[in-house]
Design an enzyme around this catalytic site. Sequence first.
Site, PDB file in Angstrom:
ATOM      1  CD  GLU A 180      -2.716   1.361   2.470  1.00 32.39           C
ATOM      2  OE1 GLU A 180      -3.650   2.182   2.469  1.00 32.39           O
ATOM      3  OE2 GLU A 180      -2.427   0.660   3.463  1.00 32.39           O
ATOM      4  CE  LYS A 217      -6.557   0.120   1.766  1.00 32.01           C
ATOM      5  NZ  LYS A 217      -7.058  -0.274   3.107  1.00 32.01           N
TER       6      LYS A 217
END
Length: 298
Positions: A180, A217
Amino acid sequence: MSTDTFAQMAAQMTNGKGFIAALDQSGGSTPKALGLYGVTEDMYDGEEAMFAEIHAMRTRIIKAPDFTKDKVLGAILFERTMRGEVDGKPTAKALWEDRGIVPFLKIDKGLDDKANGVQMMKPIPGLEDTLKEAATFGIFGTKERSVIHEANPEGIKAVVAQQFEVGKTVVSCGMVPIIEPEVDINSATKSEAEAILKAEITAQLDALADDQNVMLKLTIPNEAGLYDDLADHPRVLRVVALSGGYTTDDACARLSKQPKMIASFSRALAEGLSKQQSDEEFNAALGANIDKIYQASL
């Protein structure tokens, strides 16, 4: 975890319809999350009481009628939540066995100070020990967050390299990392940063071995379909979107223009929920949020 269970979870994350719930607020963000839930700091005394309140909130979400694999594919947990229980059963086990939802664990320890337009992850001491413990709870994968504030090529390259270095450790322990590198939605150079980020992620993905699979993500990009190529990469199970501070409606509207991204929202999922609500009111509000996020993820 048995090979069959892991394969079932991997198939759900790769092909399932729905989104990933982020239930992973940590120490720094917990008071804010509780405040939005109607639990102010004068209503609990000390850290233990604070974490008991947030666990009660998460338990209420997990047990809600609409919080099942029909619309929620996975859920990201904070370490304390993983070690906690839902109706006497470890949280991750309750998620998978009772709700059909794949459990993930947040493993980063927060962000370093801003440098080169980015915030790298702080060191993660005892990472392999944490991963071994997570495996005993039946955790499928992990999540680790960095933040990109500016289109600084050197900074973005360093963030992505660090993310994949940690990700490879996760893979070596038999789990799937959610990588992420968030791009700040308020960045003046957001589009430029996203183009650099995509190129750096692609280079790292191309260097992975055939048995090293990851999830991504990412902030919902300004350009429609920007990350479709990443979603199609053979080393990527799924590309999921973070809400990044957008309202639920705005995040869902933006996500609907990204055909190969699904949601992984935290604040947007809990929007409008309150401890003071009756179970009927709480379940209705949560159900409406789940449905809205689910529709945007289709």
